[in-house]
Design a protein around this motif. Sequence first.
Motif, mmCIF file in Angstrom:
data_model
loop_
_atom_site.group_PDB
_atom_site.id
_atom_site.type_symbol
_atom_site.label_atom_id
_atom_site.label_comp_id
_atom_site.label_asym_id
_atom_site.label_seq_id
_atom_site.Cartn_x
_atom_site.Cartn_y
_atom_site.Cartn_z
ATOM 1 N N LEU A 52 0.917 -1.578 0.374
ATOM 2 C CA LEU A 52 0.051 0.106 -0.181
ATOM 3 C C LEU A 52 1.492 1.102 0.180
ATOM 4 C CD1 LEU A 52 -2.813 -0.933 2.417
ATOM 5 C CD2 LEU A 52 -3.207 -0.270 0.317
ATOM 6 N N LEU A 53 2.196 1.376 0.793
ATOM 7 C CA LEU A 53 2.881 3.048 0.731
ATOM 8 C C LEU A 53 4.111 2.602 -0.507
ATOM 9 C CD1 LEU A 53 4.383 1.640 3.971
ATOM 10 C CD2 LEU A 53 3.134 3.519 3.674
ATOM 11 N N ASN A 54 4.443 2.020 -0.770
ATOM 12 C CA ASN A 54 4.576 1.450 -2.822
ATOM 13 C C ASN A 54 3.646 2.200 -3.581
ATOM 14 O OD1 ASN A 54 4.572 0.306 -5.121
ATOM 15 N ND2 ASN A 54 6.854 0.007 -4.175
ATOM 16 N N GLY A 55 1.963 1.468 -3.128
ATOM 17 C CA GLY A 55 1.246 2.074 -4.504
ATOM 18 C C GLY A 55 0.883 4.354 -4.533
ATOM 19 N N PHE A 61 4.543 10.212 -6.326
ATOM 20 C CA PHE A 61 6.148 10.812 -7.073
ATOM 21 C C PHE A 61 5.655 11.367 -8.829
ATOM 22 C CE2 PHE A 61 8.072 9.121 -3.832
ATOM 23 C CZ PHE A 61 8.576 10.761 -3.350
ATOM 24 N N ALA A 62 6.152 11.886 -9.605
ATOM 25 C CA ALA A 62 6.534 11.806 -11.229
ATOM 26 C C ALA A 62 8.023 11.861 -11.735
ATOM 27 C CB ALA A 62 6.089 13.415 -11.542
ATOM 28 N N PRO A 64 10.946 10.334 -13.506
ATOM 29 C CA PRO A 64 11.009 8.770 -13.967
ATOM 30 C C PRO A 64 11.885 7.754 -12.916
ATOM 31 C CG PRO A 64 11.441 10.320 -15.449
ATOM 32 C CD PRO A 64 11.351 10.973 -14.067
ATOM 33 N N ASP A 65 13.402 7.761 -12.620
ATOM 34 C CA ASP A 65 13.753 7.653 -11.884
ATOM 35 C C ASP A 65 13.816 6.504 -11.384
ATOM 36 O OD1 ASP A 65 15.984 7.509 -14.138
ATOM 37 O OD2 ASP A 65 17.327 9.128 -12.646
ATOM 38 N N ALA A 66 12.478 7.815 -9.803
ATOM 39 C CA ALA A 66 12.052 7.645 -8.883
ATOM 40 C C ALA A 66 10.839 6.177 -9.054
ATOM 41 C CB ALA A 66 11.628 9.043 -8.262
ATOM 42 N N LEU A 67 9.700 6.856 -10.250
ATOM 43 C CA LEU A 67 9.186 5.378 -10.602
ATOM 44 C C LEU A 67 9.399 4.343 -10.771
ATOM 45 C CD1 LEU A 67 6.401 7.785 -12.553
ATOM 46 C CD2 LEU A 67 6.370 6.827 -10.393
ATOM 47 N N GLN A 68 10.449 4.122 -11.202
ATOM 48 C CA GLN A 68 11.077 3.323 -11.754
ATOM 49 C C GLN A 68 12.030 2.626 -10.327
ATOM 50 O OE1 GLN A 68 11.949 1.164 -14.620
ATOM 51 N NE2 GLN A 68 12.826 -0.269 -13.446
ATOM 52 N N MET A 69 12.623 2.802 -9.211
ATOM 53 C CA MET A 69 12.626 2.123 -8.157
ATOM 54 C C MET A 69 11.523 1.607 -7.558
ATOM 55 S SD MET A 69 16.050 4.660 -7.070
ATOM 56 C CE MET A 69 15.417 5.950 -7.479
ATOM 57 N N LEU A 70 10.541 3.089 -7.686
ATOM 58 C CA LEU A 70 9.433 1.751 -6.914
ATOM 59 C C LEU A 70 8.273 0.786 -7.218
ATOM 60 C CD1 LEU A 70 7.668 5.315 -6.280
ATOM 61 C CD2 LEU A 70 8.290 4.023 -4.468
ATOM 62 N N ALA A 71 8.903 0.476 -9.306
ATOM 63 C CA ALA A 71 8.367 -0.353 -8.912
ATOM 64 C C ALA A 71 9.533 -1.738 -9.226
ATOM 65 C CB ALA A 71 8.775 0.224 -11.199
ATOM 66 N N GLN A 72 9.937 -1.392 -9.303
ATOM 67 C CA GLN A 72 11.411 -2.293 -9.015
ATOM 68 C C GLN A 72 11.348 -3.127 -7.136
ATOM 69 O OE1 GLN A 72 15.282 -0.856 -9.572
ATOM 70 N NE2 GLN A 72 16.039 -1.730 -11.070
ATOM 71 N N GLN A 73 10.877 -1.610 -6.291
ATOM 72 C CA GLN A 73 10.151 -2.021 -5.155
ATOM 73 C C GLN A 73 9.080 -3.256 -5.253
ATOM 74 O OE1 GLN A 73 8.863 0.921 -2.430
ATOM 75 N NE2 GLN A 73 10.168 0.270 -0.909
ATOM 76 N N GLU A 74 7.959 -2.200 -6.265
ATOM 77 C CA GLU A 74 6.894 -3.069 -6.069
ATOM 78 C C GLU A 74 6.709 -4.910 -6.535
ATOM 79 O OE1 GLU A 74 2.604 -2.991 -8.455
ATOM 80 O OE2 GLU A 74 4.200 -1.964 -8.672
ATOM 81 N N GLN A 75 8.231 -5.269 -7.357
ATOM 82 C CA GLN A 75 8.033 -6.246 -8.223
ATOM 83 C C GLN A 75 8.885 -7.296 -6.793
ATOM 84 O OE1 GLN A 75 10.660 -6.457 -11.606
ATOM 85 N NE2 GLN A 75 8.629 -6.091 -13.306
ATOM 86 N N ALA A 76 9.959 -6.844 -6.114
ATOM 87 C CA ALA A 76 10.526 -6.868 -4.827
ATOM 88 C C ALA A 76 9.705 -7.930 -3.479
ATOM 89 C CB ALA A 76 11.271 -6.335 -4.178
#
Length: 177
Positions: A52-55, A61-62, A64-76
Amino acid sequence: MAAAIRDVGDRKRVEAELTVTREAADRANQAKSRFLATASHDLRQPLQTLSLLNGTLRRTFADPDALQMLAQQEQAIDGMTRLLNTLLDISKLESWAVKPDPSDFALAELFEELRLEFQGVAASKGLTFKVTPCEDSVHSDRSLVEQILKKSAVERHQVHPSRLGGLAAACTKPHPS
């Protein structure tokens, strides 16, 4: 004659000790399974909170680098959740809390789901996860087969992680004798 009586007595004593040891191991295994079944909500809740926090962060955030890291965090987080769910489901299997529901199903779809679930986790550990296409169908409980395959993948990695180059899923037909 006395030696034969002593041998029988020794054998009965050893059998009794084995029975006591086996019963103690069975009780310990049942206690572990009951604990995991009871604690499953408490174990899953922190991962749900992280998700939920990741979502929330992804909507905030807008960059792109932060969104990429959050996408990786979501996968983990998704990977950890799937592994935890697998371990908890295995505890249900071990405590016989699951009743089989057999049906016909294609192995190709199941193998593809396994590939999607484990390929990223394996790659993050420097392993490969290879799935050989399979067009066969089987008659069994799909969920139980899935849990067995997941348990096998998790256990193989835990036993010899440094000696494994990877994991593979394939189906083979026995050759007629």
